[in-house]
Design a protein around this motif. Structure first.
Motif, short mmCIF file in Angstrom:
data_model
loop_
_atom_site.label_atom_id
_atom_site.label_comp_id
_atom_site.label_asym_id
_atom_site.label_seq_id
_atom_site.Cartn_x
_atom_site.Cartn_y
_atom_site.Cartn_z
N VAL A 93 0.85 -1.19 0.00
CA VAL A 93 0.00 0.00 0.00
C VAL A 93 0.88 1.24 0.00
CG1 VAL A 93 -1.67 1.34 1.30
CG2 VAL A 93 -1.89 -1.14 1.17
N PRO A 94 0.79 2.10 -1.02
CA PRO A 94 1.64 3.30 -1.08
C PRO A 94 1.08 4.41 -0.22
CG PRO A 94 0.29 3.19 -3.03
CD PRO A 94 -0.04 1.96 -2.21
N GLY A 95 1.97 5.14 0.45
CA GLY A 95 1.57 6.29 1.25
C GLY A 95 1.52 7.55 0.41
N PRO A 96 1.16 8.67 1.02
CA PRO A 96 1.05 9.93 0.27
C PRO A 96 2.38 10.40 -0.29
CG PRO A 96 0.88 10.31 2.62
CD PRO A 96 0.83 8.82 2.42
N GLN A 148 -5.21 10.78 1.59
CA GLN A 148 -4.32 10.75 0.43
C GLN A 148 -4.26 9.35 -0.16
OE1 GLN A 148 -2.70 13.14 -1.17
NE2 GLN A 148 -3.41 14.79 0.16
N ILE A 149 -4.19 8.35 0.74
CA ILE A 149 -4.13 6.96 0.28
C ILE A 149 -5.38 6.60 -0.49
CG2 ILE A 149 -4.11 4.57 1.05
CD1 ILE A 149 -2.40 5.56 3.44
N GLU A 189 8.75 27.65 -0.90
CA GLU A 189 7.50 26.90 -0.90
C GLU A 189 7.49 25.92 0.28
OE1 GLU A 189 6.26 23.46 -3.68
OE2 GLU A 189 5.39 25.25 -4.57
N PRO A 241 8.38 21.61 12.47
CA PRO A 241 8.45 22.93 11.83
C PRO A 241 9.43 23.87 12.52
CG PRO A 241 6.37 22.67 13.00
CD PRO A 241 7.03 21.34 13.00
N VAL A 296 5.35 22.78 2.17
CA VAL A 296 4.33 21.74 2.03
C VAL A 296 4.15 21.08 3.38
CG1 VAL A 296 3.66 19.64 0.85
CG2 VAL A 296 4.99 21.36 -0.36
N PHE A 319 12.74 23.70 10.92
CA PHE A 319 12.77 24.42 9.65
C PHE A 319 13.31 25.83 9.84
CE2 PHE A 319 11.61 21.75 6.51
CZ PHE A 319 10.30 21.35 6.41
N LEU A 377 -5.38 8.23 -3.86
CA LEU A 377 -4.50 7.52 -4.79
C LEU A 377 -5.14 6.22 -5.24
CD1 LEU A 377 -1.06 8.06 -3.03
CD2 LEU A 377 -1.86 9.15 -5.11
N GLY A 390 3.11 6.12 8.71
CA GLY A 390 2.30 7.04 9.52
C GLY A 390 2.37 8.46 9.01
N ASN A 391 2.96 9.38 9.82
CA ASN A 391 2.93 10.79 9.52
C ASN A 391 3.66 11.13 8.23
OD1 ASN A 391 1.52 11.20 11.86
ND2 ASN A 391 3.35 11.55 13.08
N ARG A 392 3.22 12.29 7.62
CA ARG A 392 3.85 12.79 6.41
C ARG A 392 4.91 13.81 6.79
NH1 ARG A 392 1.98 14.01 0.98
NH2 ARG A 392 3.02 15.86 0.21
N SER A 393 6.08 13.79 6.11
CA SER A 393 7.15 14.74 6.41
C SER A 393 6.79 16.11 5.86
CB SER A 393 8.46 14.25 5.81
OG SER A 393 8.86 13.04 6.41
N LEU A 394 7.34 17.14 6.52
CA LEU A 394 7.14 18.50 6.07
C LEU A 394 8.28 18.88 5.14
CD1 LEU A 394 6.28 19.98 9.59
CD2 LEU A 394 4.71 18.99 7.93
N GLU A 395 7.98 19.69 4.13
CA GLU A 395 9.01 20.08 3.16
C GLU A 395 9.00 21.59 2.97
OE1 GLU A 395 8.49 18.02 -0.48
OE2 GLU A 395 8.77 16.03 0.40
N PHE A 396 10.19 22.13 2.80
CA PHE A 396 10.33 23.54 2.45
C PHE A 396 11.44 23.65 1.43
CE2 PHE A 396 9.30 27.90 3.31
CZ PHE A 396 10.43 28.60 2.92
N ALA A 412 2.15 2.75 3.95
CA ALA A 412 1.20 3.39 4.85
C ALA A 412 1.64 3.24 6.30
CB ALA A 412 -0.18 2.79 4.66
#
Lengths: 208, 81
Positions: free
Chosen positions: A101-104, B77-78, B6, A168, B8, A171, B81, A112-118, A109
């Motif tokens: 199962v692919p995550g976001p 999101q899953i 940017e 954050p 996210v 960051f 998708l 768990g949590n999604r990483s933050l990006e800048f 999956a």
């Protein structure tokens, strides 16, 4: 005299019969168990005749429990094995589904949590300046910041930097540090240009 | 020339910070870019300052809900998708 000799022969024969019944392997034992069951059924009738004599009664009673024990042992084992195999077969698809199962962000999956990006893009005048800046900033990047991932990319005259983290607050620290260093790098580039211009000027004055 | 940033977050929605670095007249483009970097630094401080405060308030109110929101976003999101 003849009576004791006949008695010994009879006992020896009975013992041999018991050994032959006990010696066969599992399938033979099963077959012999079925045969012995049928023989037992049939034997009950003839055993009644020997029981009258009293001597063959003991081997008949001993043979019956031995034959019953042999077929009992493999059947539960085989069922247990098939059950374990079924459980293993059932578990595999579930684990495969979980891992597939692919995550976001493209990960499983289970992460768990999604990483933050800048990300920041800095447009320099030339590719040389962008590359100079990238090399300087990479060298000055703090390796202690293991909680924040930094990625520097120079594409033509554009410098792109990307941070990835779960916090954050980190960051803010990392990006401020980067911007301070970027300002310093730009200042150094300007100084290099100034020095180059001065040298050119001196060269021209000497020529004249 | 434009200096851009940017962000996210856990919801996957990008938020952009932009600083124009146009050189006026005979001004050095690199000098304008340096000024843009200073301005970007101010924007970053303001942006993440607000973000950290919101995060802190969210955790203070209910830490479990904050985690659930991130997980819920991931789940959505899953499903998408």
């Amino acid at each position: 005299m003849q009576n004791p000799v006949e008695g010994l022969d009879g006992r020896a024969g009975l013992e041999e019969g018991e050994d032959s019944q006990l010696r066969p392997q599992a399938p033979d034992a099963q077959a012999s168990s079925q045969n012995s069951a049928t023989e037992g059924d049939h034997g009950n009738v003839p055993q009644s005749c020997p029981q009258d004599s009293g001597r063959p009664a003991a081997p008949g009673t001993l043979a019956t429990p031995g034959s019953q024990a042999a077929p009992g042992s493999p059947s539960p084992g085989s069922t247990v094995g098939s059950g374990a195999a079924a459980e293993e077969a059932a578990v595999i698809p579930h684990s495969e589904q979980a891992t597939l199962v692919p995550g976001p962000s493209g990960d499983a999956a289970s992460t768990g949590n999604r990483s933050l990006e800048f990300s920041v893009t800095v447009p320099f005048r030339t590719a040389v300046e962008a590359d100079m800046a990238r090399r300087s900033l990479v060298a000055n990047a703090h390796p202690q910041q293991v909680m924040v991932q930094q990625e520097f990319t120079a594409n033509d005259s554009i410098l792109a930097v990307r941070w990835t983290t779960d916090d954050p607050f980190l960051f803010r620290i990392s990006i401020n540090t980067f911007l301070d260093q970027l300002s310093l790098v730009m200042r150094n580039i300007q100084r290099l240009e100034f020095v180059a211009v001065v040298k050119r000027g001196r060269g021209r004055s000497r020529e004249s | 020339m434009e200096l851009s940033g940017e962000y996210v977050g856990c919801d996957g929605e990008p938020q952009r910070l932009r600083v124009s670095c146009e050189a006026s007249g005979d001004a050095d483009p690199l000098q304008s870019l340096s000024a843009g970097v200073v301005r970007m630094k101010e924007l970053v401080a303001e942006f993440f300052g607000t973000l950290v405060e919101q995060d802190a308030q969210g955790l203070a109110e209910d830490p479990d809900d904050a985690l659930d929101e991130c997980e819920l976003d991931s789940t959505m999101q899953i499903r998408t998708l």
